[in-house]
Design a protein around this motif. Structure first.
Motif, PDB file in Angstrom:
ATOM      1  N   THR A  61      60.997 103.855 -13.439  1.00  0.00           N
ATOM      2  CA  THR A  61      62.226 104.609 -13.738  1.00  0.00           C
ATOM      3  C   THR A  61      63.286 103.629 -14.228  1.00  0.00           C
ATOM      4  N   ILE A  62      63.819 103.895 -15.409  1.00  0.00           N
ATOM      5  CA  ILE A  62      64.824 103.018 -16.029  1.00  0.00           C
ATOM      6  C   ILE A  62      66.224 103.371 -15.520  1.00  0.00           C
ATOM      7  N   HIS A  63      67.002 102.345 -15.190  1.00  0.00           N
ATOM      8  CA  HIS A  63      68.411 102.541 -14.799  1.00  0.00           C
ATOM      9  C   HIS A  63      69.290 101.692 -15.718  1.00  0.00           C
ATOM     10  N   PRO A  64      69.758 102.246 -16.844  1.00  0.00           N
ATOM     11  CA  PRO A  64      70.517 101.434 -17.807  1.00  0.00           C
ATOM     12  C   PRO A  64      71.979 101.251 -17.405  1.00  0.00           C
ATOM     13  N   GLY A  65      72.697 100.468 -18.209  1.00  0.00           N
ATOM     14  CA  GLY A  65      74.152 100.350 -18.063  1.00  0.00           C
ATOM     15  C   GLY A  65      74.615  99.670 -16.791  1.00  0.00           C
ATOM     16  N   GLY A  66      73.745  98.891 -16.158  1.00  0.00           N
ATOM     17  CA  GLY A  66      74.140  98.220 -14.922  1.00  0.00           C
ATOM     18  C   GLY A  66      74.352  99.204 -13.779  1.00  0.00           C
ATOM     19  N   SER A  67      73.700 100.380 -13.857  1.00  0.00           N
ATOM     20  CA  SER A  67      73.957 101.427 -12.853  1.00  0.00           C
ATOM     21  C   SER A  67      73.276 101.146 -11.512  1.00  0.00           C
ATOM     22  N   LEU A  68      72.175 100.423 -11.527  1.00  0.00           N
ATOM     23  CA  LEU A  68      71.487 100.127 -10.260  1.00  0.00           C
ATOM     24  C   LEU A  68      71.913  98.752  -9.743  1.00  0.00           C
ATOM     25  N   PHE A  69      71.825  97.772 -10.613  1.00  0.00           N
ATOM     26  CA  PHE A  69      72.387  96.435 -10.360  1.00  0.00           C
ATOM     27  C   PHE A  69      73.192  96.061 -11.596  1.00  0.00           C
ATOM     28  N   LYS A  70      74.331  95.433 -11.389  1.00  0.00           N
ATOM     29  CA  LYS A  70      75.122  94.972 -12.540  1.00  0.00           C
ATOM     30  C   LYS A  70      74.351  93.860 -13.242  1.00  0.00           C
ATOM     31  N   GLY A  71      74.649  93.675 -14.548  1.00  0.00           N
ATOM     32  CA  GLY A  71      73.928  92.669 -15.338  1.00  0.00           C
ATOM     33  C   GLY A  71      73.796  91.335 -14.617  1.00  0.00           C
ATOM     34  N   GLY A  72      74.912  90.888 -14.053  1.00  0.00           N
ATOM     35  CA  GLY A  72      74.922  89.580 -13.402  1.00  0.00           C
ATOM     36  C   GLY A  72      74.089  89.505 -12.133  1.00  0.00           C
ATOM     37  N   GLU A  73      73.657  90.664 -11.631  1.00  0.00           N
ATOM     38  CA  GLU A  73      72.898  90.688 -10.374  1.00  0.00           C
ATOM     39  C   GLU A  73      71.397  90.917 -10.586  1.00  0.00           C
ATOM     40  N   ILE A  74      71.032  91.256 -11.824  1.00  0.00           N
ATOM     41  CA  ILE A  74      69.651  91.707 -12.054  1.00  0.00           C
ATOM     42  C   ILE A  74      68.614  90.600 -11.833  1.00  0.00           C
ATOM     43  N   LYS A  75      68.914  89.417 -12.319  1.00  0.00           N
ATOM     44  CA  LYS A  75      67.913  88.341 -12.159  1.00  0.00           C
ATOM     45  C   LYS A  75      67.612  88.121 -10.673  1.00  0.00           C
ATOM     46  N   VAL A  78      65.521  90.824  -9.033  1.00  0.00           N
ATOM     47  CA  VAL A  78      64.084  90.779  -9.337  1.00  0.00           C
ATOM     48  C   VAL A  78      63.443  89.561  -8.650  1.00  0.00           C
ATOM     49  N   GLN A  79      64.158  88.445  -8.656  1.00  0.00           N
ATOM     50  CA  GLN A  79      63.651  87.237  -7.976  1.00  0.00           C
ATOM     51  C   GLN A  79      63.337  87.511  -6.512  1.00  0.00           C
ATOM     52  N   THR A  80      64.225  88.237  -5.867  1.00  0.00           N
ATOM     53  CA  THR A  80      64.092  88.445  -4.429  1.00  0.00           C
ATOM     54  C   THR A  80      63.278  89.695  -4.101  1.00  0.00           C
ATOM     55  N   GLY A  81      62.879  90.445  -5.131  1.00  0.00           N
ATOM     56  CA  GLY A  81      62.074  91.633  -4.900  1.00  0.00           C
ATOM     57  C   GLY A  81      62.874  92.872  -4.516  1.00  0.00           C
ATOM     58  N   GLN A  82      64.223  92.771  -4.570  1.00  0.00           N
ATOM     59  CA  GLN A  82      65.018  94.003  -4.331  1.00  0.00           C
ATOM     60  C   GLN A  82      64.710  95.030  -5.405  1.00  0.00           C
ATOM     61  N   ALA A  83      64.440  94.532  -6.613  1.00  0.00           N
ATOM     62  CA  ALA A  83      63.912  95.374  -7.689  1.00  0.00           C
ATOM     63  C   ALA A  83      62.636  94.680  -8.146  1.00  0.00           C
ATOM     64  N   PRO A  84      61.525  95.423  -8.345  1.00  0.00           N
ATOM     65  CA  PRO A  84      60.274  94.764  -8.747  1.00  0.00           C
ATOM     66  C   PRO A  84      60.329  94.247 -10.179  1.00  0.00           C
ATOM     67  N   ILE A  85      61.157  94.922 -10.998  1.00  0.00           N
ATOM     68  CA  ILE A  85      61.174  94.638 -12.447  1.00  0.00           C
ATOM     69  C   ILE A  85      62.599  94.884 -12.922  1.00  0.00           C
ATOM     70  N   GLY A  86      62.986  94.223 -14.022  1.00  0.00           N
ATOM     71  CA  GLY A  86      64.332  94.453 -14.546  1.00  0.00           C
ATOM     72  C   GLY A  86      64.488  93.776 -15.885  1.00  0.00           C
ATOM     73  N   GLU A  87      65.640  94.012 -16.507  1.00  0.00           N
ATOM     74  CA  GLU A  87      65.915  93.388 -17.792  1.00  0.00           C
ATOM     75  C   GLU A  87      67.179  92.550 -17.681  1.00  0.00           C
ATOM     76  N   ARG A  88      67.108  91.330 -18.223  1.00  0.00           N
ATOM     77  CA  ARG A  88      68.267  90.446 -18.120  1.00  0.00           C
ATOM     78  C   ARG A  88      68.436  89.586 -19.362  1.00  0.00           C
ATOM     79  N   PHE A  89      69.695  89.337 -19.674  1.00  0.00           N
ATOM     80  CA  PHE A  89      70.100  88.428 -20.737  1.00  0.00           C
ATOM     81  C   PHE A  89      69.993  87.020 -20.136  1.00  0.00           C
ATOM     82  N   MET A  90      68.867  86.346 -20.425  1.00  0.00           N
ATOM     83  CA  MET A  90      68.508  85.186 -19.608  1.00  0.00           C
ATOM     84  C   MET A  90      69.390  83.958 -19.830  1.00  0.00           C
ATOM     85  N   SER A  91      69.989  83.823 -21.028  1.00  0.00           N
ATOM     86  CA  SER A  91      70.818  82.626 -21.255  1.00  0.00           C
ATOM     87  C   SER A  91      72.066  82.641 -20.381  1.00  0.00           C
TER      88      SER A  91
END
Ligand code: PCA
Length: 325
Positions: A61-75, A78-91
């Protein structure tokens, strides 16, 4: 007796199916950008493909717009397994792992073709770095070329002194400081608000984010620079990934490869369309003038040197491999 056996087999088959259904993975996938942005739309395409190729075993299930985790929190999520998968602007995480700034090197790879080559050159090392952070990359997708948004005409750094600048990572903050601006890091989801409240009055990005955030309501000029084409990554927690069967992993990669290619093609297709929308909404969209561009290139060269210094041999190996391609 025969009948009994048949019904026992039927029961076993039913049990097999119900246990498959019960063990179906349900994954929430946080994404940081607008639901209507092609990155987020490709998240949905990816989820559909994964559902199909895993026969419903993985349901994302996709949660866009930082609605589940804000952009800055996504990495971290996912690292800690709070979310199994996610999308992040890695730079945005190059301050923690400088190698991740590979796609943010000014004027090194300024077309989609070059950006793809640079990714080919960087991929192995970037993925090794992400594995150290407990992450596995499924696909990456580029943003269009980066240029500058201002609320006035800008011909050189004489016009940028003291301007409040929205940055999206440490490299863009450095760029801003070199131009005499005052950087503040803001996620794209909060950009309209930052411009409306005067927290920021300029930023660097593609036409895509300016369009999504309707920045013509606050700003007047866009200077095309094509300084770099940074990427979003769809990443999965390494432990979750390693817990999957070989077939499920193969299905995920098949979905990821197809989605990544389609997302990159869509980015290229939309790049100019975004500029047309900015212009249609009253913005002046033009190439950066020669004096400004010269200053940007000088700053860019310095930033590349600093990046190489902070990354070391791996950084040089990426650039050398890219230049040989
Ligand atoms: N848009 C994103 C990252 C790069 C881009 O073009 C942003 O401004 O946050």
């Amino acid at each position: 007796m025969k009948l009994h056996k048949v019904s026992m087999i039927a029961a076993a088959v039913a049990l097999m199916f119900s246990s498959t259904a019960a063990s179906a993975e349900e994954w929430d996938m946080p994404m940081a950008y607008a639901a209507t942005n092609y990155h987020s739309e490709h998240g949905v395409i990816f989820a559909d493909k994964v559902r199909e190729y895993t026969n419903g075993e993985v349901d994302i299930t996709i949660h866009p717009g930082g609605s589940l985790f804000k952009g800055g929190e996504i990495k971290r999520a996912v690292q800690t397994g709070q979310a199994p998968i996610g999308e992040r602007f890695m730079s945005a995480h190059a301050n923690e792992a400088p190698l991740l700034g590979w796609d943010n090197l000014p004027f090194l790879a300024t077309t989609y073709e070059e950006n793809e080559k640079l990714w080919e050159a960087a991929k192995e090392k970037v993925n090794a770095q992400l594995a150290d952070l407990n992450l596995v990359t499924l696909y990456t997708c580029p943003w269009p070329g980066q240029g500058f948004y201002f609320n006035k005409e800008v011909d050189s750094s004489a016009d940028t002194q003291g301007v409040k600048f929205r940055s999206y990572n440490s490299a863009t903050a450095t760029f801003a400081k070199e131009l005499g601006m005052l950087p503040v890091q803001v996620e794209a989801a909060e950009l309209s608000q930052a411009l409306a409240t005067g927290v920021a009055e300029a930023f660097i990005s593609s036409g895509s984010t300016g369009y999504d955030r309707k920045v013509w309501e606050h700003l007047s000029h866009y200077y095309k620079v094509n300084a770099w084409l940074p990427r979003n990554y769809v990443i999965i927690n390494k432990g979750v990934y390693e817990g999957l069967s070989g077939d499920t992993r193969a299905a995920l990669h098949r979905a990821a490869n197809e989605t990544g290619a389609s997302c990159a093609a869509e980015s290229a297709r939309l790049a100019n369309w975004y500029f047309e929308q900015l212009e249609g909404n009253g913005m002046i969209v033009q190439d950066a003038g020669p004096a400004f561009l010269k200053e940007l290139k000088d700053i860019g060269a310095k930033m590349q040197d600093e990046w190489l210094e902070s990354v070391g041999a791996d950084g040089q190996a990426i650039i050398d491999a890219y230049k040989r391609m």
